[in-house]
Scaffold this motif. Structure first.
Motif, PDB file in Angstrom:
ATOM      1  N   THR A 177       0.935  -1.010  -0.109  1.00 39.63           N
ATOM      2  CA  THR A 177      -0.112   0.064   0.056  1.00 39.63           C
ATOM      3  C   THR A 177       0.988   1.044  -0.108  1.00 39.63           C
ATOM      4  OG1 THR A 177      -0.194   0.448   2.345  1.00 39.63           O
ATOM      5  CG2 THR A 177      -1.826  -0.803   1.129  1.00 39.63           C
ATOM      6  N   THR A 179       0.412   6.120  -0.885  1.00 41.09           N
ATOM      7  CA  THR A 179      -0.106   6.612  -1.868  1.00 41.09           C
ATOM      8  C   THR A 179       1.256   7.130  -2.782  1.00 41.09           C
ATOM      9  OG1 THR A 179       0.889   8.535   0.291  1.00 41.09           O
ATOM     10  CG2 THR A 179      -1.481   7.487   0.169  1.00 41.09           C
ATOM     11  N   ASN A 196      -3.870   2.248  -2.765  1.00 41.56           N
ATOM     12  CA  ASN A 196      -3.445   2.696  -2.431  1.00 41.56           C
ATOM     13  C   ASN A 196      -4.614   2.854  -0.649  1.00 41.56           C
ATOM     14  OD1 ASN A 196      -4.623   5.592  -1.224  1.00 41.56           O
ATOM     15  ND2 ASN A 196      -4.976   6.599  -2.602  1.00 41.56           N
ATOM     16  N   ARG A 198      -5.933   4.062   1.439  1.00 38.03           N
ATOM     17  CA  ARG A 198      -6.769   5.732   1.309  1.00 38.03           C
ATOM     18  C   ARG A 198      -8.211   5.158   1.483  1.00 38.03           C
ATOM     19  NH1 ARG A 198      -3.713  11.069   0.859  1.00 38.03           N
ATOM     20  NH2 ARG A 198      -2.507  11.789   3.196  1.00 38.03           N
ATOM     21  N   SER A 199      -8.241   4.646   0.383  1.00 35.69           N
ATOM     22  CA  SER A 199      -9.075   3.587  -0.320  1.00 35.69           C
ATOM     23  C   SER A 199      -9.599   2.983   0.211  1.00 35.69           C
ATOM     24  CB  SER A 199      -8.661   2.564  -1.494  1.00 35.69           C
ATOM     25  OG  SER A 199      -9.907   2.107  -2.002  1.00 35.69           O
ATOM     26  N   THR A 201     -12.494   0.390   0.137  1.00 35.52           N
ATOM     27  CA  THR A 201     -12.405  -1.385  -0.252  1.00 35.52           C
ATOM     28  C   THR A 201     -10.475  -1.439  -0.415  1.00 35.52           C
ATOM     29  OG1 THR A 201     -12.592  -0.453  -1.865  1.00 35.52           O
ATOM     30  CG2 THR A 201     -14.180  -1.022  -0.992  1.00 35.52           C
ATOM     31  N   VAL A 202      -9.911  -1.164   0.475  1.00 33.05           N
ATOM     32  CA  VAL A 202      -8.033  -0.941   0.101  1.00 33.05           C
ATOM     33  C   VAL A 202      -8.267  -2.781   0.856  1.00 33.05           C
ATOM     34  CG1 VAL A 202      -7.583  -0.415   2.355  1.00 33.05           C
ATOM     35  CG2 VAL A 202      -5.942  -0.485   0.719  1.00 33.05           C
ATOM     36  N   ASP A 205      -9.811  -5.144  -1.318  1.00 32.31           N
ATOM     37  CA  ASP A 205      -8.881  -5.232  -2.843  1.00 32.31           C
ATOM     38  C   ASP A 205      -7.900  -6.093  -2.503  1.00 32.31           C
ATOM     39  OD1 ASP A 205     -10.842  -3.871  -3.780  1.00 32.31           O
ATOM     40  OD2 ASP A 205     -10.585  -2.211  -4.134  1.00 32.31           O
TER      41      ASP A 205
END
Length: 253
Positions: A177, A179, A196, A198-199, A201-202, A205
């Motif tokens: 992960t 940015t 990312n 900050r998503s 759904t990280v 995902d």
């Protein structure tokens, strides 16, 4: 040398004179050319962790001027980069005209590499290496290659960049992960499984991409990073290691 001193609740740096540090049989006396600043250096200054009058600084690069009796890997005049733990001995740290290098945790700097670049390597690389491979941390089996599924949380951080290079070197299957994806994708050549953090759904995902993660390396160490990263571990369980000292942010994981 630069020493940390408190003043009305606000720490400050002061330029002080010290005798040349004495060296142990396995150490070299080094005249520093370049030093690096790590998060631990900043925290040590802010919190005065090393005590009043401590010389700060962990990473350095310079020329060896004097050798201990048992040193075999370094010669006088060698340009070396190394790692020291400030505060262990009064007047000794990287932020000084002279410091000491343990021959087991320093390396000769190739001539094409600048001293400034070399000074950024020792602490971050050693942290990543020990976190991933030491039996006291993740203890990953380097012979199993892509059978290891790993999450590197914070791949664009200094430690994270070295963790990625170690994972690639041993052929581990990993996700990361960040940015700043340009560092990870363009500079380190990671073409897939870059997310990312900050998503919203990280976690989902990452689990879709690597469903059998058993190793997590949190290279950030904030109040939320380990908690969030731990959610990617497979149902069979796994191990998490963090750069954060102590267990303040991992007690509930």
């Amino acid at each position: 040398a630069l020493v940390c001193l408190p003043s009305n609740g606000n720490n400050h740096l002061s330029l002080e004179s010290f005798p040349l540090p004495s060296i142990q049989p396995h150490q070299a006396l080094v005249r520093t050319k370049a030093v690096a600043q790590n998060p631990t250096d900043v925290k040590s200054f802010d919190d005065n962790n090393m005590g009043d009058g401590a010389v700060l600084g962990c990473d350095f690069c310079g020329r060896a001027e004097q050798l201990g009796a048992d040193v075999t890997r370094v010669k006088v005049g060698d340009r070396i980069a190394g790692l020291i733990f400030p505060g262990e001995k009064k007047g000794v740290g990287a932020y000084a005209e002279h410091t000491v290098a343990d021959e087991k945790i320093c390396f000769k700097v190739p001539e094409p590499m600048s001293s400034e670049a070399a000074a950024t390597i020792p602490l971050a690389l050693t942290t990543a290496w020990l976190a991933m491979l030491s039996s006291h941390s993740l203890g990953m089996d380097r012979s199993k290659g892509d059978a290891n599924q790993l999450l590197i949380w914070g791949g664009s951080s200094s430690v994270g960049q070295y963790a990625i290079q170690i994972a690639k070197y041993f052929g581990f299957r990993f996700a990361t992960t960040c940015t700043n994806s340009e560092i990870v994708k363009d500079y380190l050549g990671v073409s897939k499984r870059v997310f990312n953090y900050r998503s919203p759904t990280v976690v989902e995902d990452i689990k879709k991409s690597l469903p059998a993660i058993t190793y997590v390396f949190d290279c950030i160490g904030t109040e939320t990073s380990s908690v969030q990263a731990s959610k990617t571990v497979s149902d069979a369980g796994g191990v998490l290691v963090t750069v954060r000292p102590g267990k303040a942010f991992t007690e509930n994981i």
